[in-house]
Write a protein that holds these residues in place. Structure first.
Motif, PDB file in Angstrom:
ATOM      1  N   ALA A   1       5.888  23.800  19.370  1.00 58.80           N
ATOM      2  CA  ALA A   1       5.400  25.181  19.366  1.00 58.80           C
ATOM      3  C   ALA A   1       5.704  25.806  18.009  1.00 58.80           C
ATOM      4  N   PHE A   2       4.740  26.518  17.461  1.00 60.34           N
ATOM      5  CA  PHE A   2       4.918  27.199  16.176  1.00 60.34           C
ATOM      6  C   PHE A   2       5.382  26.241  15.090  1.00 60.34           C
ATOM      7  N   GLY A   3       4.869  25.027  15.142  1.00 60.60           N
ATOM      8  CA  GLY A   3       5.135  24.064  14.086  1.00 60.60           C
ATOM      9  C   GLY A   3       6.475  23.361  14.162  1.00 60.60           C
ATOM     10  N   GLN A   4       7.177  23.470  15.287  1.00 62.03           N
ATOM     11  CA  GLN A   4       8.444  22.749  15.410  1.00 62.03           C
ATOM     12  C   GLN A   4       8.688  22.344  16.866  1.00 62.03           C
TER      13      GLN A   4
ATOM     14  N   VAL B   1      10.145  22.311  20.448  1.00 57.46           N
ATOM     15  CA  VAL B   1      10.683  23.375  21.298  1.00 57.46           C
ATOM     16  C   VAL B   1      12.204  23.240  21.416  1.00 57.46           C
ATOM     17  N   SER B   2      12.693  22.022  21.429  1.00 59.89           N
ATOM     18  CA  SER B   2      14.134  21.791  21.564  1.00 59.89           C
ATOM     19  C   SER B   2      14.929  22.243  20.347  1.00 59.89           C
ATOM     20  N   ASP B   3      14.251  22.622  19.244  1.00 55.12           N
ATOM     21  CA  ASP B   3      14.949  23.087  18.045  1.00 55.12           C
ATOM     22  C   ASP B   3      15.133  24.600  18.014  1.00 55.12           C
ATOM     23  N   PHE B   4      14.504  25.330  18.936  1.00 57.89           N
ATOM     24  CA  PHE B   4      14.693  26.775  18.967  1.00 57.89           C
ATOM     25  C   PHE B   4      16.096  27.095  19.493  1.00 57.89           C
ATOM     26  N   GLN B   5      16.778  27.992  18.788  1.00 62.67           N
ATOM     27  CA  GLN B   5      18.160  28.282  19.169  1.00 62.67           C
ATOM     28  C   GLN B   5      18.262  28.829  20.591  1.00 62.67           C
ATOM     29  N   GLY B   6      17.352  29.730  20.948  1.00 58.93           N
ATOM     30  CA  GLY B   6      17.391  30.302  22.298  1.00 58.93           C
ATOM     31  C   GLY B   6      17.267  29.247  23.375  1.00 58.93           C
TER      32      GLY B   6
END
Length: 390
Positions: free
Chosen positions: A268-271, A273-278
């Protein structure tokens, strides 16, 4: 997992995990979708000799509540309903083992142990769920038998059971001291199986209403002395409560694993999903809740295995059940959120985990009742006011 399991319990864990992954998981979705009793899963558990796991060696078991919790956890990780098949067998087994006389034990325990007998429990009534003292089913002594009239709801497994443990009042007062359990066998005149519930979760093990009209049950089928049997059976239920918490641990573990696998594959958004801090924080909170629940459940099971009873066990078991099942609900809810739109599809497994988790907060003593048990051990029972409501 941080808890160091004994070697024999670890062997049970490894065996059940393998069977769960290879034979139970492929059936889980269809069991939930159809709502049909999974006879094949019952036969599998019988083949593995798991019905006596928490009970003494003379009944074919390991005498280990911890082993029972581990087995339930591994099954519930992939299929709530298959785990439930063990529990609906274990609760009546424990009630008869701890509260029954020698004749009752000889008559019913071997069949429960080898799976040739199936059982159910009937306590809840339309007007009284958590308020057990408010049940209206009555058992009136007539010579060497009792005449029972009343009705029950939410009697899980009763549609396939060979006998049901029925709670009925043997006295006139509204107290649990006037309640006994009776072994009511299938085919008893005046015993009618009522409507099957169409449930939110736990759909594979049927729950039915029961109706009793002038049902005659031999006094020999009463568990414990008149007026004291309820307390005896309730102590047996306290000893089985860690197993209910174990089901919450397994369900939460399974939901977290599904969420983990899903977000690792999504972009998602070019990265990733598991890399989003939230998102990572959500997974961290899930893992912490699961591990804390597991430790509470295993501690309660260890108390049972050490022979603890009374308020110490009641509080530990209530904490384990309350925390583990609330955690299962929170983890499943967050997992659905991570799945996004896919999470609300009936074709995606996480939907099933969410529905089953809600059931766990209600059955086997609501989590509000568990909080009462815990607070009573710390503060004592609340004082009854002589004044009316303000």
């Amino acid at each position: 997992m941080m808890f160091d399991l004994p070697e024999d319990v670890r062997e049970v864990q490894q065996m059940v995990r393998r069977v769960a992954n290879e034979r139970v998981a492929p059936r889980a979705h269809e069991i939930d979708r159809s709502g049909e009793y999974p006879q094949d899963m019952f036969d599998l558990l019988r083949e593995l000799g798991m019905f006596t796991l928490p009970f003494p060696a003379e009944h074919g078991g390991m005498g280990s509540q911890l082993a029972a919790c581990v087995a339930v956890e591994e099954l519930a990780r992939v299929c709530y309903n298959t785990a439930y098949l063990l529990i609906v067998q274990w609760v009546p087994f424990g009630a008869i083992l701890f509260g029954g006389d020698e004749a009752q034990k000889a008559r019913f325990l071997p069949g429960l142990a080898d799976g040739s007998l199936r059982s159910a429990l009937a306590v809840t009534e339309p007007q009284s769920g958590s308020d057990v003292a408010g049940i209206r089913t009555r058992a009136v002594r007539e010579g060497d038998a009792y005449r029972i009239n009343g009705q029950k709801i939410w009697s899980t497994n009763s549609a396939v059971a060979d006998f049901v443990l029925v709670a009925a009042k043997t006295g006139a007062s509204d107290s649990t001291g006037e309640i006994n359990f009776f072994i009511v066998e299938k085919g008893t005149k005046g015993f009618e199986l009522g409507r099957k519930e169409d449930k939110l979760g736990a759909r594979g093990v049927p729950s039915n209403a029961l109706h009793f009209e002038d049902m005659i049950v031999p006094a020999a089928n009463r568990i414990g002395p008149e007026g004291r049997g309820f307390k005896i059976v309730m102590e047996a239920f306290n000893q089985s409560r860690p197993i209910i918490g174990a089901r919450g641990v397994g369900l939460a573990q399974g939901a977290m694993e599904l969420a983990r696998d899903f977000i690792l594959e999504r972009q998602a958004f070019g990265q990733a999903v598991s890399d989003f801090q939230g998102v990572r924080w959500m997974i961290a909170d899930m893992a912490t809740g699961v591990e804390a629940s597991r430790l509470l459940v295993y501690r309660a099971a260890a108390l049972v295995d050490a022979g603890k009873t009374g308020t110490e066990l009641a509080a530990a078991a209530a904490m384990a059940k309350r925390f583990a099942t609330d955690t299962a609900m929170q983890v499943a809810q967050d997992a659905v959120q991570l799945f996004g739109a896919a999470g609300i599809s009936s074709e995606v497994p996480i939907n099933r985990y969410f529905r089953d988790a809600k059931v766990l907060q209600i059955i086997e003593g609501t989590n509000q009742i568990q909080r009462n048990i815990i607070s009573n051990t710390i503060l004592g029972r609340p004082r009854t006011s002589t004044r009316g409501p303000r």
